[in-house]
Design a protein around this motif. Structure first.
Motif, PDB file in Angstrom:
ATOM      1  N   LEU A  54      74.379  54.291  97.692  1.00  0.00           N
ATOM      2  CA  LEU A  54      74.546  55.484  96.868  1.00  0.00           C
ATOM      3  C   LEU A  54      73.197  56.060  96.454  1.00  0.00           C
ATOM      4  O   LEU A  54      72.966  57.274  96.551  1.00  0.00           O
ATOM      5  N   ILE A  55      72.291  55.192  96.015  1.00  0.00           N
ATOM      6  CA  ILE A  55      71.017  55.662  95.450  1.00  0.00           C
ATOM      7  C   ILE A  55      69.941  55.801  96.517  1.00  0.00           C
ATOM      8  O   ILE A  55      69.360  56.876  96.707  1.00  0.00           O
ATOM      9  N   ALA A  56      69.699  54.708  97.232  1.00  0.00           N
ATOM     10  CA  ALA A  56      68.566  54.691  98.161  1.00  0.00           C
ATOM     11  C   ALA A  56      68.787  55.579  99.378  1.00  0.00           C
ATOM     12  O   ALA A  56      67.822  56.013 100.025  1.00  0.00           O
ATOM     13  N   GLN A  57      70.039  55.865  99.688  1.00  0.00           N
ATOM     14  CA  GLN A  57      70.324  56.738 100.834  1.00  0.00           C
ATOM     15  C   GLN A  57      70.852  58.107 100.404  1.00  0.00           C
ATOM     16  O   GLN A  57      71.345  58.874 101.234  1.00  0.00           O
ATOM     17  N   ASN A  58      70.726  58.392  99.115  1.00  0.00           N
ATOM     18  CA  ASN A  58      71.012  59.739  98.609  1.00  0.00           C
ATOM     19  C   ASN A  58      72.416  60.232  98.978  1.00  0.00           C
ATOM     20  O   ASN A  58      72.621  61.399  99.292  1.00  0.00           O
ATOM     21  N   LYS A  59      73.384  59.302  98.940  1.00  0.00           N
ATOM     22  CA  LYS A  59      74.750  59.670  99.293  1.00  0.00           C
ATOM     23  C   LYS A  59      75.473  60.259  98.086  1.00  0.00           C
ATOM     24  O   LYS A  59      75.097  60.013  96.945  1.00  0.00           O
ATOM     25  N   ARG A  60      76.500  61.028  98.376  1.00  0.00           N
ATOM     26  CA  ARG A  60      77.343  61.587  97.312  1.00  0.00           C
ATOM     27  C   ARG A  60      78.713  60.920  97.356  1.00  0.00           C
ATOM     28  O   ARG A  60      79.311  60.800  98.428  1.00  0.00           O
ATOM     29  N   LEU A  61      79.204  60.527  96.181  1.00  0.00           N
ATOM     30  CA  LEU A  61      80.552  59.984  96.058  1.00  0.00           C
ATOM     31  C   LEU A  61      81.339  60.895  95.118  1.00  0.00           C
ATOM     32  O   LEU A  61      80.999  61.023  93.941  1.00  0.00           O
ATOM     33  N   LEU A  62      82.368  61.540  95.653  1.00  0.00           N
ATOM     34  CA  LEU A  62      83.132  62.523  94.885  1.00  0.00           C
ATOM     35  C   LEU A  62      84.577  62.072  94.712  1.00  0.00           C
ATOM     36  O   LEU A  62      85.159  61.442  95.600  1.00  0.00           O
ATOM     37  N   GLY A  63      85.150  62.404  93.574  1.00  0.00           N
ATOM     38  CA  GLY A  63      86.580  62.264  93.374  1.00  0.00           C
ATOM     39  C   GLY A  63      87.246  63.599  93.600  1.00  0.00           C
ATOM     40  O   GLY A  63      86.656  64.654  93.367  1.00  0.00           O
ATOM     41  N   SER A  64      88.490  63.547  94.064  1.00  0.00           N
ATOM     42  CA  SER A  64      89.216  64.789  94.323  1.00  0.00           C
ATOM     43  C   SER A  64      90.645  64.633  93.828  1.00  0.00           C
ATOM     44  O   SER A  64      91.421  63.841  94.363  1.00  0.00           O
ATOM     45  N   PHE A  65      91.006  65.383  92.794  1.00  0.00           N
ATOM     46  CA  PHE A  65      92.353  65.369  92.253  1.00  0.00           C
ATOM     47  C   PHE A  65      93.052  66.669  92.630  1.00  0.00           C
ATOM     48  O   PHE A  65      92.532  67.763  92.372  1.00  0.00           O
ATOM     49  N   PHE A  66      94.212  66.552  93.289  1.00  0.00           N
ATOM     50  CA  PHE A  66      94.987  67.715  93.716  1.00  0.00           C
ATOM     51  C   PHE A  66      94.127  68.674  94.548  1.00  0.00           C
ATOM     52  O   PHE A  66      94.255  69.884  94.472  1.00  0.00           O
ATOM     53  N   GLY A  67      93.217  68.093  95.337  1.00  0.00           N
ATOM     54  CA  GLY A  67      92.406  68.908  96.233  1.00  0.00           C
ATOM     55  C   GLY A  67      91.496  69.901  95.537  1.00  0.00           C
ATOM     56  O   GLY A  67      91.102  70.904  96.126  1.00  0.00           O
ATOM     57  N   SER A  68      91.126  69.599  94.259  1.00  0.00           N
ATOM     58  CA  SER A  68      90.294  70.529  93.476  1.00  0.00           C
ATOM     59  C   SER A  68      90.844  71.952  93.546  1.00  0.00           C
ATOM     60  O   SER A  68      90.101  72.936  93.562  1.00  0.00           O
ATOM     61  N   ALA A  69      92.167  72.053  93.567  1.00  0.00           N
ATOM     62  CA  ALA A  69      92.808  73.346  93.842  1.00  0.00           C
ATOM     63  C   ALA A  69      92.967  74.209  92.598  1.00  0.00           C
ATOM     64  O   ALA A  69      93.126  73.706  91.486  1.00  0.00           O
ATOM     65  N   LYS A  70      92.967  75.497  92.832  1.00  0.00           N
ATOM     66  CA  LYS A  70      93.455  76.498  91.885  1.00  0.00           C
ATOM     67  C   LYS A  70      94.867  76.834  92.380  1.00  0.00           C
ATOM     68  O   LYS A  70      95.033  77.615  93.324  1.00  0.00           O
ATOM     69  N   PRO A  71      95.899  76.229  91.776  1.00  0.00           N
ATOM     70  CA  PRO A  71      97.238  76.259  92.386  1.00  0.00           C
ATOM     71  C   PRO A  71      97.759  77.641  92.756  1.00  0.00           C
ATOM     72  O   PRO A  71      98.306  77.832  93.854  1.00  0.00           O
ATOM     73  N   HIS A  72      97.568  78.625  91.876  1.00  0.00           N
ATOM     74  CA  HIS A  72      98.148  79.943  92.149  1.00  0.00           C
ATOM     75  C   HIS A  72      97.332  80.746  93.156  1.00  0.00           C
ATOM     76  O   HIS A  72      97.764  81.828  93.588  1.00  0.00           O
ATOM     77  N   VAL A  73      96.185  80.215  93.557  1.00  0.00           N
ATOM     78  CA  VAL A  73      95.394  80.810  94.631  1.00  0.00           C
ATOM     79  C   VAL A  73      95.569  80.001  95.910  1.00  0.00           C
ATOM     80  O   VAL A  73      95.894  80.537  96.977  1.00  0.00           O
ATOM     81  N   ASP A  74      95.385  78.689  95.809  1.00  0.00           N
ATOM     82  CA  ASP A  74      95.331  77.845  97.000  1.00  0.00           C
ATOM     83  C   ASP A  74      96.701  77.566  97.619  1.00  0.00           C
ATOM     84  O   ASP A  74      96.818  77.491  98.848  1.00  0.00           O
ATOM     85  N   LEU A  75      97.736  77.376  96.811  1.00  0.00           N
ATOM     86  CA  LEU A  75      99.048  77.102  97.395  1.00  0.00           C
ATOM     87  C   LEU A  75      99.570  78.292  98.208  1.00  0.00           C
ATOM     88  O   LEU A  75      99.994  78.112  99.361  1.00  0.00           O
ATOM     89  N   PRO A  76      99.519  79.529  97.691  1.00  0.00           N
ATOM     90  CA  PRO A  76      99.910  80.659  98.549  1.00  0.00           C
ATOM     91  C   PRO A  76      99.017  80.796  99.789  1.00  0.00           C
ATOM     92  O   PRO A  76      99.509  81.175 100.873  1.00  0.00           O
ATOM     93  N   ARG A  77      97.746  80.499  99.651  1.00  0.00           N
ATOM     94  CA  ARG A  77      96.838  80.584 100.807  1.00  0.00           C
ATOM     95  C   ARG A  77      97.238  79.579 101.880  1.00  0.00           C
ATOM     96  O   ARG A  77      97.252  79.906 103.083  1.00  0.00           O
TER      97      ARG A  77
END
Length: 368
Positions: A299-322
């Motif tokens: 994580l540190i020495a190789q400058n990696k990113r670790l992300l969590g994702s809940f519900f696809g980081s969605a804006k439901p009324h934008v992303d679900l219709p899309r």
């Protein structure tokens, strides 16, 4: 009204029984459910592994037809076809206003503990036990009362089972790729775990233009599903070291790794496998209530990113219709994700098939 529903009265106690459902309040909608997806989250909840605790009615992936609306509802009307959005954000708290409605501050005290957004329920057993609505939805039932914000209209040519899956599996998996990680065209990607969410992530990787797209699982049946939905390579982690195999295919590791399992072992695996400077994204929930050790060196020495994702980081009324429109345009083959259909009484078998890797996604269908 009296309806049939999948009820968990106590942890590990599942019954299909008649329950009563009260009419919708002012800002609520009554939906006749035509299809409900069978998701690992429902199984986790049945086993007491997530925040929502019994007694409750299961189900959060769903689609159907609006039967009645409350006096203050303006977004939908009786007769509309809708999918169920189980993230009914308030859209006025600071978190919503900064563009993260999937993390709405109201959810933790309502939706995530199986209450409707007003903090109450409309369900009871015939012997008087108050039942909660899993994820403000409770779609494993003939009818559901949901908040107006949970009703997303869908076109006549969108099958109910497709709408149901777009409302959770698709937005969670594809959203992790497109919204959370922001995967770029031509980048390499791997997906660990090829259940409904993982397969949706593979579809998201294909939509984003990733290449190669590598699927990792321990079931050959799931890897075959992955190949059909866009994986260019597959790795059976029961037979080989997945991290080494991913590096062999991509030299230093994929640009992006998506973990749809979310167990301690797969989170570590994702972080180790991604290339130096790459991004590992976790959207699985197996370890949601656990502390998980993280390998600090990569994580540190190789400058990696670790992300969590809940519900696809969605804006439901934008992303679900899309996502619905992408399906209609032939860009998201959601039909191919549905590999078996069940009646409500067959829910125990649907859970068993899901755990055995026998289905990409099972769907409960209700007779017209």
């Amino acid at each position: 009204m009296k309806i049939r529903a999948a009820v968990v009265r106590e942890i590990n106690q599942l019954t299909i029984e008649d329950v009563t459902l009260d009419p919708p309040k002012d800002h609520e909608v009554l939906v006749r459910i035509h299809a409900a997806g069978v998701c690992h989250s429902d199984l986790h909840t049945y086993r007491g592994e997530l925040r929502a605790q019994p007694p409750l009615v299961l189900g959060h992936e769903g689609a159907g037809v609006v039967e009645a609306v409350g006096s203050a509802v303006t977004r939908v009307k009786a007769g509309d076809r809708v999918l169920v959005n189980w993230v009914p954000s308030c859209n006025h708290c600071p978190t919503c206003l900064r563009g993260q409605p999937n993390l709405c501050e109201r959810l933790s005290s309502t939706t995530l503990v199986a209450l409707l957004p007003d903090g109450t329920t409309r369900l009871k057993t015939l012997d008087g036990v108050t039942l909660k609505h899993y994820l403000s939805a409770a779609t494993m039932a003939e009818y559901a009362v949901i908040d107006e914000a949970s009703a997303i209209p869908i076109a006549e040519d969108v099958p109910f089972e497709v709408g149901a899956l777009i409302g959770c599996a698709i937005v969670t998996g594809a959203g992790a790729v497109i919204n959370t990680a922001g995967a770029q065209p031509g980048s390499s990607a791997a997906v660990i775990g090829c259940g409904g969410v993982g397969l949706s992530a593979i579809m998201g990787c294909k939509l984003a233009g990733c290449n190669p797209i590598i699927a990792v699982d321990v079931f050959e049946s799931k890897l075959e599903f992955a190949r059909k939905l866009g994986a260019t390579h597959t790795i059976n982690a029961r037979e080989v070291d997945a991290v080494e195999a991913l590096r062999a295919l991509t030299r230093l590791g994929p640009d992006y790794v998506f973990d749809s399992v979310g167990a301690a072992g797969t989170i570590s695996q994702a972080l180790k496998a991604v290339r130096p400077g790459g991004t590992a994204t976790v959207m699985g929930m197996h370890a949601l209530k656990s502390d998980v050790p993280i390998p600090a060196g990569p994580l540190i020495a190789q400058n990696k990113r670790l992300l969590g994702s809940f519900f696809g980081s969605a804006k439901p009324h934008v992303d679900l219709p899309r996502l619905v429109e992408l399906y209609r345009a032939g860009r998201l083959p959601v039909d191919d994700l549905v590999t078996k259909r069940y009646g409500l009484d067959d829910l125990p078998q649907a859970f068993a098939d899901m755990e055995a890797g026998a289905v990409a996604r099972g769907v409960i269908v209700f007779p017209d």
